[in-house]
Write a protein that holds these residues in place. Structure first.
Motif, PDB file in Angstrom:
ATOM      1  N   ALA A  47      34.091  11.987 101.885  1.00 36.13           N
ATOM      2  CA  ALA A  47      34.935  10.857 101.513  1.00 36.13           C
ATOM      3  C   ALA A  47      34.164   9.545 101.459  1.00 36.13           C
ATOM      4  N   LEU A  48      33.068   9.464 102.195  1.00 30.18           N
ATOM      5  CA  LEU A  48      32.255   8.253 102.186  1.00 30.18           C
ATOM      6  C   LEU A  48      31.373   8.165 100.953  1.00 30.18           C
ATOM      7  N   GLY A 166      36.725   8.839 112.613  1.00 31.64           N
ATOM      8  CA  GLY A 166      36.202   7.563 113.090  1.00 31.64           C
ATOM      9  C   GLY A 166      34.691   7.526 113.100  1.00 31.64           C
ATOM     10  N   ILE A 167      34.083   8.550 113.676  1.00 30.97           N
ATOM     11  CA  ILE A 167      32.617   8.586 113.749  1.00 30.97           C
ATOM     12  C   ILE A 167      32.016   8.695 112.357  1.00 30.97           C
ATOM     13  N   GLY A 173      29.275   5.235 106.953  1.00 30.77           N
ATOM     14  CA  GLY A 173      29.254   4.174 105.959  1.00 30.77           C
ATOM     15  C   GLY A 173      27.958   3.384 105.987  1.00 30.77           C
ATOM     16  N   LEU A 174      27.494   3.077 107.197  1.00 32.70           N
ATOM     17  CA  LEU A 174      26.233   2.343 107.325  1.00 32.70           C
ATOM     18  C   LEU A 174      25.048   3.180 106.841  1.00 32.70           C
ATOM     19  N   VAL A 175      25.056   4.468 107.211  1.00 34.60           N
ATOM     20  CA  VAL A 175      23.939   5.338 106.828  1.00 34.60           C
ATOM     21  C   VAL A 175      23.903   5.531 105.318  1.00 34.60           C
ATOM     22  N   VAL A 176      25.087   5.752 104.722  1.00 36.31           N
ATOM     23  CA  VAL A 176      25.137   5.942 103.273  1.00 36.31           C
ATOM     24  C   VAL A 176      24.593   4.726 102.540  1.00 36.31           C
ATOM     25  N   ALA A 285      33.891  -1.150 105.018  1.00 37.17           N
ATOM     26  CA  ALA A 285      35.135  -0.378 105.045  1.00 37.17           C
ATOM     27  C   ALA A 285      35.014   0.826 105.966  1.00 37.17           C
ATOM     28  N   GLY A 286      33.898   1.552 105.858  1.00 39.47           N
ATOM     29  CA  GLY A 286      33.711   2.729 106.702  1.00 39.47           C
ATOM     30  C   GLY A 286      33.626   2.381 108.170  1.00 39.47           C
TER      31      GLY A 286
END
Length: 455
Positions: A47-48, A166-167, A173-176, A285-286
């Motif tokens: 989803a991310l 949540g995790i 989101g940051l990693v992507v 957002a993530g």
């Protein structure tokens, strides 16, 4: 007193004094919760990456909805009942270990996919591994904890979907975003891949380690069996039980299908909603929704279990479903308003309330089902629940989000799509839970009378 099934010699460390010490029982509950959380992370991480996968594979929102739903649920649904049948007879510990290892390897395979078809197939294999986890885990926990403590254990276990969401969102989101900034990513033993492919590999590897930790979990003696020995319940008795519980099970399944459909639709599309409608970055957002799901969702699951246990000790045996009704009613206004409000801060506040109450139903529902069926049928009844509820909710939740958005609102707003779904699903859930309460109380009385006869 009826007989119980002992431990196989290779079923792990010995369990003494029934199901072991209190500390060990909670260790097992935590292990199963971590396993379930990792399964959701492996499932949710897609989803991310809706935007990047659409870009690289050239697919539509509707095709992504199929990838997020049907690709996972197809084999997940087909194999859940056979896996549960196995869990009702064999070593549940070994089933969990094998399941964790298989779906983790399949997640890594998602990172090796070079086309939509290959990614679809790898996602199907993730569903194969995850099919065994929930019925097997609920059966294990029902033998580790007595009825008044079981809601707390299952409340912890049921927090896994929201913890995983949540995790996955908070860290993913940051990693992507960082991987996207790198362009292409070089991975040891694999080579150069797209950022979304690297992400799948990164979330799959820890599951292999967790599978090895699973060897520290013991197979507990089976309790609450309807018959002595290992012959199992005759099919005539199974059909008779299903007939007596038919109205209750039908209402439960309809209610939970509606609730879960809305939940998984929201989880799959919320990052895209916040990016498109509120114009924030994917990382923001993530991370923001990840914090909400992790804190509010986890707290909701745990608090629901505590409240249920206290209410049952105070003489309210139907506390589990009464609390599900409260949560369903609270979610109606929250679920409709949260996707529609214009301000990003207000939207997050309403989503925080929604995720808190979304944490209530899962553990309470599993506890309700486990309390009215004998040991030999727990796995299969939970599996039947998963086949009906999860197939429809995992398939239709993400898919309807794409179809309604593409064909009803012409891609203008995911918020309108999710609000429309909430306006239908949450009232259906609340009405069916309300109608099921009388059936549930009668089933509890019958189960209590049966336990007295067996003692």
């Amino acid at each position: 007193m009826h007989a119980t099934v002992g431990l196989d010699r290779d079923d792990g460390p010995a369990v003494r004094d029934g199901a072991g010490s209190a500390a060990y029982r909670w260790y097992v509950a935590i292990f199963l919760t971590v396993a379930s959380t990792m399964s959701v992370i492996d499932r949710q991480v897609l989803a991310l990456m809706i935007g990047p996968v659409k870009r690289d594979l050239g697919v539509s929102d509707s095709m992504m909805g199929l990838l997020g739903g049907l690709a996972f649920t197809l084999f997940y649904t087909i194999l859940t009942l056979p896996m549960a049948w196995w869990a009702d007879r064999g070593s549940r510990r070994r089933i969990v270990i094998g399941a964790v290892a298989f779906w983790s390897a399949a997640t890594i395979a998602c990172g090796l996919a070079a086309s939509y078809g290959q990614l679809f197939f790898a996602r199907m294999c993730v569903g194969v591994g995850e099919a065994a986890l929930i019925p097997t885990s609920v059966s294990l926990l029902a033998d580790y904890f007595d009825r008044k403590r079981l809601p707390m254990a299952l409340g912890l276990f049921a927090a896994a979907p929201l913890l995983g969401v949540g995790i996955a969102n908070m860290a993913g989101g940051l990693v992507v975003d960082r991987l996207e900034a790198m362009g292409r990513v070089a991975l040891p033993l694999i080579g150069t891949v797209q950022p979304w492919q690297a992400m799948f590999v990164m979330v799959g590897v820890p599951g292999i380690v967790l599978a090895l930790i699973g060897f520290s979990v013991a197979e507990p003696p089976r309790t609450g069996q309807a018959v002595q020995g290992e012959g199992g319940i005759p099919m005539r008795a199974v059909l008779d039980l299903l007939r007596r519980r038919g109205a209750f099970l039908a209402l439960m399944f309809i209610a939970y299908t509606a609730l879960a459909m809305q939940g998984w639709g929201l989880f799959f599309w919320i990052v895209e909603l916040l990016v498109r409608d509120h114009h924030v970055s994917r990382a923001t957002a993530g991370f923001d929704f990840g914090i909400l799901a992790l804190v509010m969702g986890g707290a909701g699951s745990w608090i629901a279990g505590l409240l249920s246990g206290r209410m049952m000790r105070a003489g309210r045996p139907d506390a589990t479903l009464r609390l599900v009704l409260v949560a369903s009613l609270a979610l109606i206004p929250l679920g409709i308003a949260a996707p529609l409000v214009p301000g990003y801060g207000l939207a997050l506040l309403l989503f925080a309330g929604a995720t808190f109450f979304m944490g209530w139903p899962n553990g309470l529902g599993n506890s309700a089902l486990a309390s009215v069926v004998p040991n030999e049928l727990r796995g299969r009844i939970i599996a039947l629940y998963l086949v009906v509820v999860n197939f429809l909710s995992f398939t239709l939740g993400p898919l309807l989000g794409g179809l309604i958005g593409d064909h009803v609102f012409a891609g203008r707003s995911l918020g309108l799509t999710l609000a429309t779904m909430a306006a239908v699903n949450y009232p259906i859930g609340a009405v069916c839970i309300w109608l099921s309460l009388g059936h549930f109380r009668r089933a509890l009385d019958e189960a209590a009378a049966w336990r007295e006869e067996q003692a």
